[in-house]
Motif scaffolding. Structure first.
Motif, short mmCIF file in Angstrom:
data_model
loop_
_atom_site.label_atom_id
_atom_site.label_comp_id
_atom_site.label_asym_id
_atom_site.label_seq_id
_atom_site.Cartn_x
_atom_site.Cartn_y
_atom_site.Cartn_z
N GLU A 1 84.42 13.18 37.98
CA GLU A 1 84.81 13.84 39.23
C GLU A 1 84.56 15.33 39.17
N SER A 2 84.84 15.92 38.02
CA SER A 2 84.63 17.36 37.85
C SER A 2 83.14 17.70 37.91
N TYR A 3 82.32 16.88 37.27
CA TYR A 3 80.87 17.11 37.33
C TYR A 3 80.36 16.99 38.77
N LEU A 4 80.88 16.02 39.50
CA LEU A 4 80.46 15.86 40.89
C LEU A 4 80.84 17.09 41.71
N MET A 5 82.06 17.61 41.49
CA MET A 5 82.47 18.83 42.18
C MET A 5 81.56 20.00 41.82
N GLY A 6 81.18 20.06 40.55
CA GLY A 6 80.28 21.13 40.10
C GLY A 6 78.93 21.05 40.77
N PHE A 7 78.41 19.84 40.95
CA PHE A 7 77.11 19.68 41.60
C PHE A 7 77.20 19.97 43.09
N GLU A 8 78.33 19.61 43.71
CA GLU A 8 78.51 19.95 45.11
C GLU A 8 78.64 21.47 45.30
N LYS A 9 79.18 22.14 44.31
CA LYS A 9 79.31 23.60 44.36
C LYS A 9 77.94 24.27 44.47
N ILE A 10 76.93 23.65 43.88
CA ILE A 10 75.58 24.21 43.95
C ILE A 10 75.15 24.40 45.40
N GLY A 11 75.45 23.42 46.25
CA GLY A 11 75.08 23.53 47.66
C GLY A 11 75.71 24.73 48.32
N GLU A 12 76.97 24.99 48.00
CA GLU A 12 77.66 26.17 48.54
C GLU A 12 77.00 27.46 48.07
N ILE A 13 76.65 27.50 46.80
CA ILE A 13 76.00 28.70 46.24
C ILE A 13 74.63 28.92 46.88
N LEU A 14 73.90 27.85 47.13
CA LEU A 14 72.60 27.99 47.78
C LEU A 14 72.74 28.57 49.18
N ASP A 15 73.81 28.19 49.88
CA ASP A 15 74.07 28.78 51.21
C ASP A 15 74.34 30.28 51.09
#
Length: 316
Positions: free
Chosen positions: A51-65
């Motif tokens: 779950e933590s890894y998934l949250m980390g990968f979703e964070k990438i999308g936010e950073i790209l924005d």
């Protein structure tokens, strides 16, 4: 898997104010991230590692924005080190599943990527992954290679030492094959033989979790980068953490620009000393051999990706 990558975040009025203030100053062209702290985040918050890894990968999308709104053209993320292959089979499977999901998502959204001019680059020795992942990573790169408005660079199966080693091995092979002379080997040629051949140098490198080390990440490309070690786990890295890093970059940028200029002058002097005059350099054919060699290397790397993309995968 949430389709969060490359979708716009809605910014509040005060965030837009901050963005406009920062846009008035100098901003980095290439930002690199060491996404550290996912496993510790899972322990602190009582969630599973997956779950933590998934949250980390979703964070990438936010950073790209964030990077898009700040007009940053290249973003690199350290997603999987060669050293990570030593982790447990269970943990590697969790990560490999995430890589497969995201690569599949990117391939399904090629029209969107191409419309926005987004190039996906995977930097590292992807042949070390299971064939089904190697195939997906090759396909994503080949099908976005023509884009040039924005580059998202995923460092997978990567270490800086391995990258530098393969660059040296490449030019040594060039000398053995007669494509180069020993006197043709320069810092610039080594740079063009790196995995990062077509990327600008790193301007800002951010590591989360509070650890103060580079973990063998983009050492060659970061010699004049502003380094930021942020005391927050990667899934918690947010807008104001990024703004703080950009502000520190703006504070240090004039001095770093001066250092880069001096280093450029030094390299020019060294080149003149090593290769003597421009007339001799041209008459000896150094620049022509270097250019021809680099073109051939790029061709071989594309052919390698094309071979990877043709892998026969069971169940595909």
């Amino acid at each position: 898997m949430s389709d969060s990558w490359f979708k716009r975040v809605e910014f509040s009025w005060w965030q837009r104010f901050v963005i406009n203030c920062l846009l008035a100053g100098s901003l980095p062209q290439h930002v690199a991230f060491i996404m550290d702290g996912n496993r510790r985040y899972s322990k602190i918050n009582g969630i599973t590692r997956a779950e933590s890894y998934l949250m980390g990968f979703e964070k990438i999308g936010e950073i790209l924005d964030y990077c898009e709104v700040f007009r940053i053209k290249v973003v690199s993320v350290y997603a999987f080190s060669i050293e990570n292959f030593k982790r447990s089979a269970e943990e590697k499977e969790e990560l490999f599943q995430l890589f497969e999901d995201k690569m599949t998502y990117l391939l399904k959204n090629l029209d969107n990527l191409n419309e926005k001019g987004i190039k996906i680059k995977v930097m590292g020795d992807i042949s070390l992954f299971p064939p089904y992942l190697t195939k997906l990573m090759a396909e994503v790169q080949l099908r976005t290679a023509h884009n040039s408005d924005f580059c998202f660079n995923l460092c997978l199966s990567y270490t800086s030492r391995e990258e530098i080693t393969q660059s040296i091995r490449t030019v040594v092979d060039g000398v053995k094959e007669g494509s180069l002379r020993v006197t043709d080997i320069t810092e610039s040629l080594l740079d063009r033989c790196m995995y990062s051949e077509d990327l600008p140098p790193v301007d800002l490198l951010v590591r989360t979790s509070g650890e103060v080390r580079l973990s063998d990440y983009m050492l060659w490309q970061s010699n004049f980068a502003v380094l930021q070690f942020v005391k927050v786990m990667w899934p918690d890295f947010g807008f104001m953490h990024f703004v703080s890093s950009l502000l520190d970059y703006q504070r240090q940028q004039p001095r770093l620009a001066e250092y880069r200029a001096k280093y450029g002058d030094y390299l020019g002097q060294m080149r003149d000393w090593e290769l003597r005059s421009l007339e001799e350099r041209v008459s000896e054919g150094t620049e022509q051999r270097q250019e021809k060699f680099v073109v051939e290397i790029k061709k071989k790397r594309r052919e390698m990706l094309e071979d990877f993309s043709k892998f026969e995968v069971a169940g595909a």
